[in-house]
Design a protein around this motif. Structure first.
Motif: not given
Length: 157
Positions: A58, A92-94, A96, A106-108
């Motif tokens: 990630e 920054q990454g998100r 779930v 990843f969502t964004q």
């Protein structure tokens, strides 16, 4: 159309003597290797029993997106006479973990580069070049989630 091939070796180094006899019997550590380059020490995210001192997939995805954008941006600034003096991105990454229909993903990703340009450079052009860099970025063009850029540009001194 030009094609470029890439090849790395990912070598699991986490066998503690029992192999994968159980979920807790091994570490997630690995090295990424390529001739002529330093090894990259990797593991899983600490949430998945990884070593927090090593890069995880990630982290590497986020770093790849940030670095690709930066490289295109600097190129575009150079050919458009915008003199970049400093460039730091706090990306920054998100991710779930998902459910049975769609596993972890990843969502964004939000890139947040802070750029210092010379006094004689056009800040409006410098800002616009981020859109072009985004459209040129090979990595951003390869993912299926939004990558946005919230750049801050200041003049030297």
């Amino acid at each position: 159309m030009k094609e470029h091939d890439y090849s790395v070796t990912v070598n699991w180094v986490g066998n503690t003597g029992q192999g994968t006899a159980s979920y807790t019997a091994y570490t997630r550590d690995f090295t990424v290797q390529m001739p002529g380059k330093h090894d990259l020490l990797g593991s899983a995210d600490p949430a998945f029993r990884g070593d927090p001192k090593r890069w995880n997939p990630e982290d590497m995805l986020l770093a790849s997106l940030s670095a690709c954008h930066k490289l295109w941006y600097l190129h575009l600034c150079a050919v458009n006479k915008v003199k970049v003096l400093e460039y730091v991105d706090q990306a920054q990454g998100r991710m779930v973990e998902g459910d049975d229909l769609r596993k972890g993903h990843f969502t964004q990703v939000v890139l947040r580069p802070q750029i210092v340009i010379s006094r004689d450079s056009d800040s409006a052009l410098a800002m616009r070049l981020h859109d072009e860099a985004h459209h040129e970025c090979f990595i951003a063009n390869s993912v299926n989630f939004p990558v946005t850029c919230e750049a801050v540009i200041t003049h030297q001194g």
